[in-house]
Scaffold this active site. Structure first.
Site, PDB file in Angstrom:
ATOM      1  N   HIS A 133       0.925  -1.048  -0.248  1.00 45.79           N
ATOM      2  CA  HIS A 133       0.248   0.004  -0.270  1.00 45.79           C
ATOM      3  C   HIS A 133       0.809   1.147   0.175  1.00 45.79           C
ATOM      4  O   HIS A 133       0.902   1.819   1.276  1.00 45.79           O
ATOM      5  CB  HIS A 133      -1.216  -0.140   1.443  1.00 45.79           C
ATOM      6  CG  HIS A 133      -1.648  -1.285   1.601  1.00 45.79           C
ATOM      7  ND1 HIS A 133      -1.737  -1.780   2.748  1.00 45.79           N
ATOM      8  CD2 HIS A 133      -2.660  -2.186   0.219  1.00 45.79           C
ATOM      9  CE1 HIS A 133      -1.950  -3.218   2.583  1.00 45.79           C
ATOM     10  NE2 HIS A 133      -3.574  -3.308   1.387  1.00 45.79           N
ATOM     11  N   GLY A 191      -4.020   7.024  -3.948  1.00 44.64           N
ATOM     12  CA  GLY A 191      -3.684   6.816  -2.702  1.00 44.64           C
ATOM     13  C   GLY A 191      -1.625   7.714  -2.296  1.00 44.64           C
ATOM     14  O   GLY A 191      -1.448   7.579  -1.782  1.00 44.64           O
TER      15      GLY A 191
END
Length: 255
Positions: free
Chosen positions: A170, A203
């Site tokens: 992530h 992100g």
């Protein structure tokens, strides 16, 4: 940029007939403590994963952990060979992503490749403050207990245990929000400072380690951007034109 303050561990089931590939990718989750979130993942595909894993080794100090891991590999090389040649490897593998909402970060720089020095690539660097972790005791404990429960071998990523690198599924930050170009890349409407019409919506806009899988956070931010962007266009007289000029705005992001 941020790594979601993450460490990744795994367990290889002892029984070669085990098949864990059926079902959702993320099959369960829990909080071992207030700052830590764990998800159990089914891993489908990726034959190279067998070459990335090694013995589970504890240790906060990267140099000591590296030495301990290399010692384990030297003393019992057959265990690593058995791991790398295991039958039905992916079907037997459980992977744990262990994330925290604590403050730490790394820096990416465009520098010479350590393998091909005539090329320049993105490389990570430790920055001031708290470094992104390459070891979380909670991650090793989860792998160890799961291995004891199901009958299997707990494993670390060798890039974490030997390389001392922070590994993440992530990647966050890098183009985070700020009040001005002095402390951010985009404003609260995802507009890049100094570049009208250019937006970043993925992100990289998330300014902190969220401590959970960030997919819903990214989705919520993208939906907020879309709603506000549409409202601004509707409020602009030129937006009533049936043929908006091509290239009037550009958005960088992923769903």
């Amino acid at each position: 940029m941020r790594t979601n303050s993450e460490a990744i561990t795994a367990v290889l089931a002892d029984d070669p007939r085990t098949d864990l590939t059926r079902g959702p990718t993320i099959s369960s989750e829990f909080y071992p403590d207030a700052a830590t979130h764990v998800t159990q993942n089914r891993y489908v595909g990726g034959w190279h994963m067998r070459f990335q894993l090694g013995p589970l080794v504890d240790g906060e100090d990267p140099a000591r952990r590296r030495r301990a891991t290399l010692t384990r590999l030297a003393r019992a090389p057959w265990q690593q060979i058995r791991l790398m040649t295991a039958r039905n490897f992916i079907a037997r593998l459980s992977v744990f992503t262990v994330m925290q909402n604590v403050e730490n970060e790394i820096r990416l720089v465009f520098d010479r490749s350590p393998v091909r020095p005539w090329r320049r690539v993105l490389r990570s660097r430790v920055v001031g403050g708290t470094r992104a972790p390459s070891y979380l005791p909670q991650a090793n404990e989860v792998a160890r207990r799961f291995a004891e429960s199901v009958g299997g071998r707990p494993l670390n990523l060798l890039l974490e245990s030997v390389g001392g690198k922070s590994i993440t599924a992530h990647v966050l930050g890098g183009a985070s929000m700020g009040e001005s170009a002095a402390d951010g890349v985009i404003d609260t409407d995802h507009r890049v400072f100094g570049h009208p019409g250019l937006y970043v919506v993925d992100g990289s806009a998330v300014p902190a380690n969220v401590g959970v899988n960030p997919s819903l956070t990214i989705t919520a931010m993208a939906e907020r951007f879309a709603a506000r962007h549409a409202a601004r266009r509707a409020a602009t007289p030129s937006s009533t034109s049936t043929s908006p000029s091509p290239g009037s705005s550009r958005t960088i992001g992923a769903s």
